[in-house]
Motif scaffolding. Structure first.
Motif, short mmCIF file in Angstrom:
data_model
loop_
_atom_site.label_atom_id
_atom_site.label_comp_id
_atom_site.label_asym_id
_atom_site.label_seq_id
_atom_site.Cartn_x
_atom_site.Cartn_y
_atom_site.Cartn_z
N THR A 149 -5.33 4.46 -4.72
CA THR A 149 -3.87 4.48 -4.65
C THR A 149 -3.43 5.71 -5.43
O THR A 149 -4.24 6.31 -6.13
CB THR A 149 -3.24 3.18 -5.24
OG1 THR A 149 -1.86 3.13 -4.87
CG2 THR A 149 -3.35 3.15 -6.76
N ASP A 150 -2.17 6.11 -5.29
CA ASP A 150 -1.70 7.23 -6.10
C ASP A 150 -0.76 6.71 -7.19
O ASP A 150 -0.18 5.64 -7.07
CB ASP A 150 -1.07 8.36 -5.27
CG ASP A 150 0.19 7.92 -4.55
OD1 ASP A 150 0.39 6.70 -4.34
OD2 ASP A 150 0.99 8.80 -4.18
N ILE A 151 -0.67 7.47 -8.28
CA ILE A 151 0.10 7.03 -9.45
C ILE A 151 1.48 7.67 -9.40
O ILE A 151 1.61 8.89 -9.55
CB ILE A 151 -0.63 7.42 -10.76
CG1 ILE A 151 -2.06 6.88 -10.77
CG2 ILE A 151 0.17 6.90 -11.97
CD1 ILE A 151 -2.18 5.38 -10.64
N THR A 152 2.51 6.83 -9.22
CA THR A 152 3.88 7.35 -9.18
C THR A 152 4.78 6.48 -10.08
O THR A 152 4.44 6.23 -11.22
CB THR A 152 4.38 7.50 -7.73
OG1 THR A 152 4.24 6.26 -7.05
CG2 THR A 152 3.57 8.56 -6.97
N GLY A 153 5.92 6.02 -9.54
CA GLY A 153 6.96 5.42 -10.36
C GLY A 153 6.57 4.19 -11.19
O GLY A 153 7.19 3.93 -12.23
N SER A 168 1.69 12.77 -0.97
CA SER A 168 0.61 12.11 -1.72
C SER A 168 0.22 10.76 -1.12
O SER A 168 -0.96 10.40 -1.12
CB SER A 168 1.05 11.93 -3.17
OG SER A 168 0.07 11.23 -3.89
N ASP A 169 1.20 10.01 -0.60
CA ASP A 169 0.87 8.70 -0.03
C ASP A 169 -0.02 8.83 1.21
O ASP A 169 -0.82 7.94 1.50
CB ASP A 169 2.14 7.93 0.31
CG ASP A 169 2.80 7.34 -0.94
OD1 ASP A 169 2.08 6.94 -1.87
OD2 ASP A 169 4.04 7.28 -0.98
N ILE A 170 0.11 9.94 1.94
CA ILE A 170 -0.79 10.19 3.08
C ILE A 170 -2.20 10.46 2.55
O ILE A 170 -3.19 9.90 3.03
CB ILE A 170 -0.31 11.39 3.92
CG1 ILE A 170 1.14 11.21 4.39
CG2 ILE A 170 -1.27 11.65 5.09
CD1 ILE A 170 1.35 10.25 5.50
N ASP A 195 0.84 -1.20 0.00
CA ASP A 195 0.00 0.00 0.00
C ASP A 195 0.88 1.25 0.00
O ASP A 195 2.11 1.17 0.06
CB ASP A 195 -0.96 -0.01 1.21
CG ASP A 195 -2.30 0.61 0.87
OD1 ASP A 195 -2.31 1.60 0.11
OD2 ASP A 195 -3.33 0.12 1.36
N ASP A 196 0.25 2.42 -0.08
CA ASP A 196 1.00 3.67 -0.20
C ASP A 196 1.70 4.06 1.09
O ASP A 196 2.76 4.68 1.07
CB ASP A 196 0.04 4.79 -0.64
CG ASP A 196 -0.58 4.49 -1.99
OD1 ASP A 196 0.19 4.40 -2.96
OD2 ASP A 196 -1.80 4.29 -2.07
N ALA A 197 1.09 3.72 2.23
CA ALA A 197 1.66 4.09 3.52
C ALA A 197 1.27 3.04 4.53
O ALA A 197 0.33 2.26 4.31
CB ALA A 197 1.14 5.46 3.95
CO CO Z 1 1.83 5.77 -3.41
#
Ligand code: CO
Ligand code: CO
Ligand code: CO
Length: 318
Positions: A195-199, A60-62, A20-22
């Motif tokens: 979820t957030d879109i990153t790498g 962003s992960d928060i 997960d993000d965090a």
């Molecule tokens: Co994330």
């Protein structure tokens, strides 16, 4: 990752098992802390903008978990010969972004390194019963994306010297935009999965969410928003190596219709720096979410596909 997971107590509400993000750790019945860390090498030349983008990405992960950022610590590698005014601008960019989020920078650590890197470890709070995870996607949920794709391609073009920052300021503004608005809309509607879109790019992060949720998805490629300038560079083949890595990461878990252009495919795999939120919303709450997003400062509220009962992680792009 199996042997990295520690014995988990019941206070650990989200650990590393679901990518997960965090992580989320419960302190009391009403309060849990949300913790995350992110840092990377500069993707723009302007040190202040780099600091802002790195901080927006770390925060962003928060936001993706539905949390409220409270404190942040800088993590820095820097080469003194570059000049401390550069470092100062990076840190000022980060601090300004953290303050915009309502949180405070309360410390940090710097090491010497020829390749500069910057990011933050961020701690937020959340009500233990209002956590938004990447493992709660339900079959039939609609997928909504809050920022256009293509920042990885644009960063590659910047690095290659074929474009100037001023020409792509819309995308840079996008990368330094906090995901606070999207997160507020999710909390208002009572969203369960995001979820957030990153790498890992759009498809990579979607894949992780689907794996964690044991679901599949169908994506309408033409509905996914992209930066126009990124399309121009993708058309001449200027695509970061990370896009191919992200493609390989999905292995057999994807089927892309032959009607989807190569450029669109590259966008979907393009590694994002500080991308948007990918929100799962039940069909009956979709209009409410779009209305709520409309009142927030978000770059897009694009309906890009839906969660299916396909085997866990399998994505159809049509
Ligand atoms: Co994330
Ligand atoms: Co992250
Ligand atoms: Co220290």
């Amino acid at each position: 990752m199996g042997n990295l997971s520690l014995k988990r107590g019941e206070e650990l509400l989200v650990g590393i098992e679901t990518s997960d993000d965090a992580a989320i750790y419960r302190l009391t019945d009403d309060i849990a802390i949300v913790q995350t860390l992110d840092f990377f090498t500069p993707i723009v030349d302007d040190p202040y903008l780099f600091g802002q983008i790195a901080a927006a990405n770390a925060l962003s992960d928060i936001y993706a978990m539905g949390g409220e950022p409270k404190t942040a610590m800088n993590i820095v590698s820097f080469w003194p010969k570059l000049g401390y005014d550069i470092l100062e601008q990076i840190l000022r960019g980060g601090r300004d972004k953290v303050e915009e989020s309502g949180a405070n920078v309360i410390g940090g650590h710097t090491v010497e390194d020829k390749e500069p890197k910057y990011g933050l470890a961020v701690t937020g709070i959340i009500h233990p019963k209002k956590i938004i995870t990447n493992s709660a996607a339900e079959e039939g949920d609609i997928l909504v994306l809050t920022k256009p794709l293509g920042m990885g391609i644009l960063a590659t073009a910047l690095k290659g010297g074929v474009v100037e920052e001023e020409e792509i300021m819309d995308a840079i503004d996008g990368a330094r935009k906090l995901n606070a608005g999207g997160s507020a809309a999710m909390r208002e509607i009572g969203i369960k999965a995001c979820t957030d879109i990153t790498g890992f790019g759009f498809l990579g992060h979607l894949f992780l969410m689907l794996k964690a949720s044991q679901k599949g998805a169908r994506i309408q490629a033409n509905e996914v928003p992209v930066w126009d300038k990124a399309v121009e560079f993708a058309e001449i083949g200027l695509v970061p190596g990370g896009a191919a890595t992200n493609r390989n990461f999905l292995g057999e878990n994807i089927s892309i219709s032959s009607l989807v252009s190569d450029v669109t495919r590259d966008m979907l795999f393009d590694p994002q720096t500080s991308g948007g939120l990918l929100i799962c919303v039940s069909r009956d709450k979709l209009d409410n979410l779009l209305e709520s997003l409309g009142k927030q400062d978000v770059l897009s509220s694009a309906v890009v596909g839906e969660v299916t009962g396909n085997s866990a992680g399998f994505i159809e792009v049509v």
